[in-house]
Design a protein around this motif. Sequence first.
Motif, PDB file in Angstrom:
ATOM      1  N   PRO A 114       0.771  -1.367   0.080  1.00 22.34           N
ATOM      2  CA  PRO A 114       0.100   0.009   0.057  1.00 22.34           C
ATOM      3  C   PRO A 114       1.016   1.208  -0.042  1.00 22.34           C
ATOM      4  O   PRO A 114       0.408   2.334  -0.681  1.00 22.34           O
ATOM      5  CB  PRO A 114      -0.931  -0.100   1.213  1.00 22.34           C
ATOM      6  CG  PRO A 114      -0.939  -1.464   1.621  1.00 22.34           C
ATOM      7  CD  PRO A 114       0.445  -2.165   1.166  1.00 22.34           C
ATOM      8  N   ALA A 115       2.024   1.085   0.467  1.00 24.09           N
ATOM      9  CA  ALA A 115       2.722   2.470   0.923  1.00 24.09           C
ATOM     10  C   ALA A 115       3.263   2.761  -0.529  1.00 24.09           C
ATOM     11  O   ALA A 115       3.840   4.064  -0.535  1.00 24.09           O
ATOM     12  CB  ALA A 115       4.079   2.220   1.843  1.00 24.09           C
ATOM     13  N   GLU A 116       3.218   1.757  -1.632  1.00 24.62           N
ATOM     14  CA  GLU A 116       3.786   2.291  -2.938  1.00 24.62           C
ATOM     15  C   GLU A 116       2.672   2.227  -3.683  1.00 24.62           C
ATOM     16  O   GLU A 116       2.929   2.549  -5.318  1.00 24.62           O
ATOM     17  CB  GLU A 116       5.017   1.253  -3.352  1.00 24.62           C
ATOM     18  CG  GLU A 116       6.141   1.084  -2.495  1.00 24.62           C
ATOM     19  CD  GLU A 116       7.042  -0.067  -2.787  1.00 24.62           C
ATOM     20  OE1 GLU A 116       7.037  -0.702  -3.971  1.00 24.62           O
ATOM     21  OE2 GLU A 116       7.798  -0.177  -1.908  1.00 24.62           O
ATOM     22  N   SER A 117       1.622   2.287  -3.349  1.00 30.70           N
ATOM     23  CA  SER A 117       0.491   2.498  -4.370  1.00 30.70           C
ATOM     24  C   SER A 117      -0.428   3.816  -4.328  1.00 30.70           C
ATOM     25  O   SER A 117      -0.807   4.256  -3.039  1.00 30.70           O
ATOM     26  CB  SER A 117      -0.395   1.342  -4.218  1.00 30.70           C
ATOM     27  OG  SER A 117       0.266   0.377  -4.284  1.00 30.70           O
ATOM     28  N   VAL A 118      -1.178   4.076  -5.216  1.00 28.98           N
ATOM     29  CA  VAL A 118      -2.210   5.127  -5.053  1.00 28.98           C
ATOM     30  C   VAL A 118      -3.288   4.753  -5.801  1.00 28.98           C
ATOM     31  O   VAL A 118      -3.302   3.990  -6.884  1.00 28.98           O
ATOM     32  CB  VAL A 118      -1.645   6.341  -5.838  1.00 28.98           C
ATOM     33  CG1 VAL A 118      -2.639   7.497  -6.083  1.00 28.98           C
ATOM     34  CG2 VAL A 118      -0.186   6.896  -5.567  1.00 28.98           C
ATOM     35  N   ASP A 119      -4.367   5.026  -4.998  1.00 29.45           N
ATOM     36  CA  ASP A 119      -5.658   4.365  -5.666  1.00 29.45           C
ATOM     37  C   ASP A 119      -6.298   5.233  -6.636  1.00 29.45           C
ATOM     38  O   ASP A 119      -5.888   6.650  -6.823  1.00 29.45           O
ATOM     39  CB  ASP A 119      -6.744   4.704  -4.319  1.00 29.45           C
ATOM     40  CG  ASP A 119      -8.096   3.829  -4.735  1.00 29.45           C
ATOM     41  OD1 ASP A 119      -8.781   4.466  -5.615  1.00 29.45           O
ATOM     42  OD2 ASP A 119      -8.149   2.545  -4.216  1.00 29.45           O
ATOM     43  N   VAL A 120      -6.685   4.684  -7.641  1.00 31.48           N
ATOM     44  CA  VAL A 120      -6.908   5.423  -8.968  1.00 31.48           C
ATOM     45  C   VAL A 120      -8.126   6.414  -8.880  1.00 31.48           C
ATOM     46  O   VAL A 120      -7.880   7.516  -9.295  1.00 31.48           O
ATOM     47  CB  VAL A 120      -7.351   4.324 -10.174  1.00 31.48           C
ATOM     48  CG1 VAL A 120      -8.550   3.715  -9.869  1.00 31.48           C
ATOM     49  CG2 VAL A 120      -7.214   5.334 -11.508  1.00 31.48           C
ATOM     50  N   SER A 121      -8.906   6.270  -7.866  1.00 35.49           N
ATOM     51  CA  SER A 121      -9.946   7.361  -7.805  1.00 35.49           C
ATOM     52  C   SER A 121      -9.522   8.541  -6.932  1.00 35.49           C
ATOM     53  O   SER A 121      -9.822   9.493  -7.299  1.00 35.49           O
ATOM     54  CB  SER A 121     -10.988   6.713  -6.538  1.00 35.49           C
ATOM     55  OG  SER A 121     -10.459   6.278  -5.402  1.00 35.49           O
ATOM     56  N   ASP A 122      -8.298   8.480  -6.221  1.00 36.29           N
ATOM     57  CA  ASP A 122      -7.616   9.773  -5.879  1.00 36.29           C
ATOM     58  C   ASP A 122      -7.080  10.450  -6.973  1.00 36.29           C
ATOM     59  O   ASP A 122      -6.890  11.865  -6.734  1.00 36.29           O
ATOM     60  CB  ASP A 122      -6.406   9.249  -4.956  1.00 36.29           C
ATOM     61  CG  ASP A 122      -6.866   8.642  -3.533  1.00 36.29           C
ATOM     62  OD1 ASP A 122      -8.057   8.748  -3.077  1.00 36.29           O
ATOM     63  OD2 ASP A 122      -6.321   8.005  -2.924  1.00 36.29           O
ATOM     64  N   LEU A 123      -6.546   9.955  -7.904  1.00 35.91           N
ATOM     65  CA  LEU A 123      -6.211  10.625  -9.196  1.00 35.91           C
ATOM     66  C   LEU A 123      -7.243  11.515  -9.820  1.00 35.91           C
ATOM     67  O   LEU A 123      -6.963  12.261 -10.548  1.00 35.91           O
ATOM     68  CB  LEU A 123      -5.302   9.752 -10.248  1.00 35.91           C
ATOM     69  CG  LEU A 123      -4.378   9.013  -9.635  1.00 35.91           C
ATOM     70  CD1 LEU A 123      -3.832   7.928 -10.786  1.00 35.91           C
ATOM     71  CD2 LEU A 123      -2.987   9.869  -9.227  1.00 35.91           C
ATOM     72  N   ARG A 124      -8.500  11.028  -9.487  1.00 37.83           N
ATOM     73  CA  ARG A 124      -9.692  11.832 -10.167  1.00 37.83           C
ATOM     74  C   ARG A 124     -10.106  13.146  -9.136  1.00 37.83           C
ATOM     75  O   ARG A 124     -11.079  13.628  -9.681  1.00 37.83           O
ATOM     76  CB  ARG A 124     -10.753  10.822 -10.445  1.00 37.83           C
ATOM     77  CG  ARG A 124     -10.435   9.748 -11.167  1.00 37.83           C
ATOM     78  CD  ARG A 124     -11.781   8.980 -11.984  1.00 37.83           C
ATOM     79  NE  ARG A 124     -11.272   7.810 -12.496  1.00 37.83           N
ATOM     80  CZ  ARG A 124     -11.582   6.392 -11.911  1.00 37.83           C
ATOM     81  NH1 ARG A 124     -12.023   6.462 -10.641  1.00 37.83           N
ATOM     82  NH2 ARG A 124     -11.241   5.494 -12.685  1.00 37.83           N
ATOM     83  N   GLN A 125      -9.766  13.242  -8.118  1.00 44.07           N
ATOM     84  CA  GLN A 125      -9.978  13.993  -7.131  1.00 44.07           C
ATOM     85  C   GLN A 125      -9.386  15.550  -7.676  1.00 44.07           C
ATOM     86  O   GLN A 125      -8.584  15.567  -8.499  1.00 44.07           O
ATOM     87  CB  GLN A 125      -9.357  13.926  -5.783  1.00 44.07           C
ATOM     88  CG  GLN A 125      -9.911  12.729  -5.244  1.00 44.07           C
ATOM     89  CD  GLN A 125     -11.252  12.476  -5.041  1.00 44.07           C
ATOM     90  OE1 GLN A 125     -12.089  13.512  -4.588  1.00 44.07           O
ATOM     91  NE2 GLN A 125     -11.942  11.482  -5.419  1.00 44.07           N
ATOM     92  N   PRO A 126     -10.106  16.808  -7.159  1.00 51.06           N
ATOM     93  CA  PRO A 126      -9.410  17.883  -7.673  1.00 51.06           C
ATOM     94  C   PRO A 126      -7.903  17.936  -7.438  1.00 51.06           C
ATOM     95  O   PRO A 126      -7.548  17.661  -6.445  1.00 51.06           O
ATOM     96  CB  PRO A 126     -10.101  18.933  -6.653  1.00 51.06           C
ATOM     97  CG  PRO A 126     -11.367  18.180  -6.217  1.00 51.06           C
ATOM     98  CD  PRO A 126     -11.101  16.920  -6.280  1.00 51.06           C
ATOM     99  N   GLY A 127      -7.014  18.131  -8.465  1.00 57.22           N
ATOM    100  CA  GLY A 127      -5.793  18.288  -8.668  1.00 57.22           C
ATOM    101  C   GLY A 127      -5.267  17.187  -8.943  1.00 57.22           C
ATOM    102  O   GLY A 127      -4.125  16.805  -9.291  1.00 57.22           O
ATOM    103  N   GLY A 128      -6.037  16.092  -9.142  1.00 56.92           N
ATOM    104  CA  GLY A 128      -5.638  14.786  -9.619  1.00 56.92           C
ATOM    105  C   GLY A 128      -5.754  14.767 -11.572  1.00 56.92           C
ATOM    106  O   GLY A 128      -6.324  15.841 -11.902  1.00 56.92           O
ATOM    107  N   ALA A 129      -5.180  13.943 -12.113  1.00 53.20           N
ATOM    108  CA  ALA A 129      -5.043  13.955 -13.565  1.00 53.20           C
ATOM    109  C   ALA A 129      -5.826  12.980 -14.547  1.00 53.20           C
ATOM    110  O   ALA A 129      -6.049  13.069 -15.378  1.00 53.20           O
ATOM    111  CB  ALA A 129      -3.630  14.332 -14.129  1.00 53.20           C
ATOM    112  N   ALA A 130      -6.070  11.584 -13.774  1.00 51.03           N
ATOM    113  CA  ALA A 130      -6.691  10.661 -14.285  1.00 51.03           C
ATOM    114  C   ALA A 130      -8.232  10.836 -14.568  1.00 51.03           C
ATOM    115  O   ALA A 130      -8.977  11.688 -13.938  1.00 51.03           O
ATOM    116  CB  ALA A 130      -6.524   9.618 -13.482  1.00 51.03           C
TER     117      ALA A 130
END
Length: 243
Positions: free
Chosen positions: A227-243
């Motif tokens: 987990p420490a080396e992972s980012v949930d893809v939903s977090d990349l869609r939050q304001p400031g995210g790019a996915a």
Amino acid sequence: MSRLAVAVAAAGTLLVGTAAPGGNGIEDEPAHVIAEKGRQSLLTARSLRWEGQTKDATGTYVVDFRVDARGNCVGTVAVVPKGGRMEIVKRGQDVWMKPDAAFMKAQVPGPAGQETAELLRGRWMHGRADDPSLREFSASCDVSHLQRAYLPVPFAADDVEKGTKALVKGVPAITVTGRSGAGRITLYVATEGKPHLLRIQGQVGGVRGEADFSEYGRPVPSRTPPPAESVDVSDLRQPGGAA
């Protein structure tokens, strides 16, 4: 006739129709039988390694996946000539993907690709296999995808020809060429051990490509990114995210 001559004649009779030492005799079968045995080895595989490349309008994708029938997968995909490489780990319905900056920019044009690469900073994107952001690549990271994509229907007995002997990464094989569905393809089937399908070349589903198959039955590595080396893809869609 001397006893020696009788013994030699008897030995010759016993050897007729048998495979050479270490051989499985598949090369002596009719072309459509060779093709079907190779096809069945892929259709019934519980796990294997898939190395291949496909070409479409966007370039050439080079893959190296270890996959199984439970939806587990470990591998890499690279894009040529745009460059870039991505690692993939799939365990059941959980997927982790780690694209390098070049791969991210090639797949997501414009500022979004650069922003996502900066947000990841070499970490893994983590999500579910059916997530729209991950589905394109995770769908191909499965044995069932190979079985559907490459050999959906049997070869017609009157439209397959036996070719020559060959080596696939040092493994002896026999080639057969014919039509399976809409594609005309050449199969390389092992002539030693089990008659596994070792290679496919040709036109499949409108896309020209080549795939090698090996390590039949070998388990897919089970380690997943922490987990420490992972980012949930939903977090990349939050304001400031790019996915």
